[in-house]
Design an enzyme around this catalytic site. Structure first.
Site, PDB file in Angstrom:
ATOM      1  N   ARG A  26      44.829  42.533  44.173  1.00 13.80           N
ATOM      2  CA  ARG A  26      43.442  42.056  44.131  1.00 13.80           C
ATOM      3  C   ARG A  26      43.310  40.571  44.502  1.00 13.80           C
ATOM      4  NH1 ARG A  26      39.346  40.536  39.941  1.00 13.80           N
ATOM      5  NH2 ARG A  26      37.371  41.518  40.516  1.00 13.80           N
TER       6      ARG A  26
ATOM      7  N   ILE B 240      32.994  40.589  44.372  1.00 14.10           N
ATOM      8  CA  ILE B 240      34.044  41.602  44.211  1.00 14.10           C
ATOM      9  C   ILE B 240      33.844  42.131  42.792  1.00 14.10           C
ATOM     10  CG2 ILE B 240      35.753  39.811  43.568  1.00 14.10           C
ATOM     11  CD1 ILE B 240      37.933  41.671  44.699  1.00 14.10           C
ATOM     12  N   SER B 241      33.675  43.431  42.668  1.00 13.02           N
ATOM     13  CA  SER B 241      33.304  44.023  41.382  1.00 13.02           C
ATOM     14  C   SER B 241      34.365  43.796  40.313  1.00 13.02           C
ATOM     15  CB  SER B 241      33.076  45.539  41.538  1.00 13.02           C
ATOM     16  OG  SER B 241      31.881  45.778  42.242  1.00 13.02           O
ATOM     17  N   GLN B 242      33.907  43.803  39.084  1.00 13.73           N
ATOM     18  CA  GLN B 242      34.784  43.746  37.927  1.00 13.73           C
ATOM     19  C   GLN B 242      35.759  44.931  37.995  1.00 13.73           C
ATOM     20  OE1 GLN B 242      32.475  43.999  34.365  1.00 13.73           O
ATOM     21  NE2 GLN B 242      34.236  44.091  33.016  1.00 13.73           N
ATOM     22  N   PRO B 243      37.054  44.720  37.754  1.00 15.59           N
ATOM     23  CA  PRO B 243      38.011  45.829  37.820  1.00 15.59           C
ATOM     24  C   PRO B 243      37.609  47.033  36.964  1.00 15.59           C
ATOM     25  CG  PRO B 243      39.194  43.763  37.748  1.00 15.59           C
ATOM     26  CD  PRO B 243      37.743  43.426  37.558  1.00 15.59           C
TER      27      PRO B 243
END
Length: 216
Positions: free
Chosen positions: A39, A65-68
């Site tokens: 990531r 970038i989205s939260q995991p």
């Protein structure tokens, strides 16, 4: 941007995946994909130290970038199987596409922001990921490549786009956040027959909005 992926990064990814498991992610294939995708390579260098925190971060062009956890939650709901043909609406950084590819999906991804599209189109192959990338309006999907086994929408829609529903194969499954600007419900839409769909809610989230048209 560094191209390095070392043991320290791998250890941080394992810790991230372990944390997601504690938060309720159960699918072992999803957790394994999170452990594998580097990531930190998807983020601007100034944010690299935050890459394995369970948080969203800006990636430019007004996107994040989205939260995991969100990536893992959506992916788990999608019920990806090896060789599934998956349409991703909203390529963004390319991180979600990489997770789907790690799970053995054939990924078709569409992005409306030319800047992000061009960046991801060249970057993902450099680190070993090869989705089919398209520049276009996500609301319209990719009718020329339909039907899809699965459709994943990574931005908040005001309603479920009818074009996307039509591009699902019978027995197919779409995961899409739907609602207002500051709150969406995560929906799973299953296509039961030519005319019949079943929709189920899976909790509240906040995404950047899914916008129509393209930006050059």
């Amino acid at each position: 941007m560094t191209e390095k992926d070392d043991l320290r990064h791998k250890g941080m990814r394992k810790k991230l995946a372990d944390g997601l498991k504690v938060k309720g992610i159960r699918n072992p294939d999803v957790l394994e994909a999170i452990r594998k995708v580097p990531r930190h390579l998807f983020m601007e260098s100034s944010f690299i130290h935050f890459a394995y925190k369970d948080q969203a971060f800006p990636i430019g062009a007004g996107q994040t970038i989205s939260q995991p956890y969100t990536v893992a939650f959506q992916t788990e709901l999608l019920e990806v199987e090896k060789n599934d043909k998956v349409l991703e609406v909203g390529t963004g950084s390319g991180y979600q596409a990489a997770v789907l590819l790690e799970m053995g999906a054939k990924v078709f991804t569409i992005e409306r922001q030319k800047e992000l599209f061009l960046k991801v189109q060249s970057f993902l192959p450099e680190i070993g990921y090869h989705p089919a990338c398209f520049f276009g309006d996500g609301y319209k999907g990719l009718p020329g490549f339909a039907p899809f086994d699965k459709i994943l929408v990574t931005a908040g829609a005001s309603s479920i786009p009818p074009e996307l529903k039509e591009q699902l194969k019978i027995g197919g499954r779409m995961v899409i956040p739907v609602g207002h600007e500051n709150h969406q419900e995560m929906l799973v839409v299953e296509r039961i027959s030519e005319e019949e769909y079943k929709t189920k809610k899976h909790g509240g989230f906040v995404f950047v909005p899914l916008l129509k048209g393209t930006v050059n």
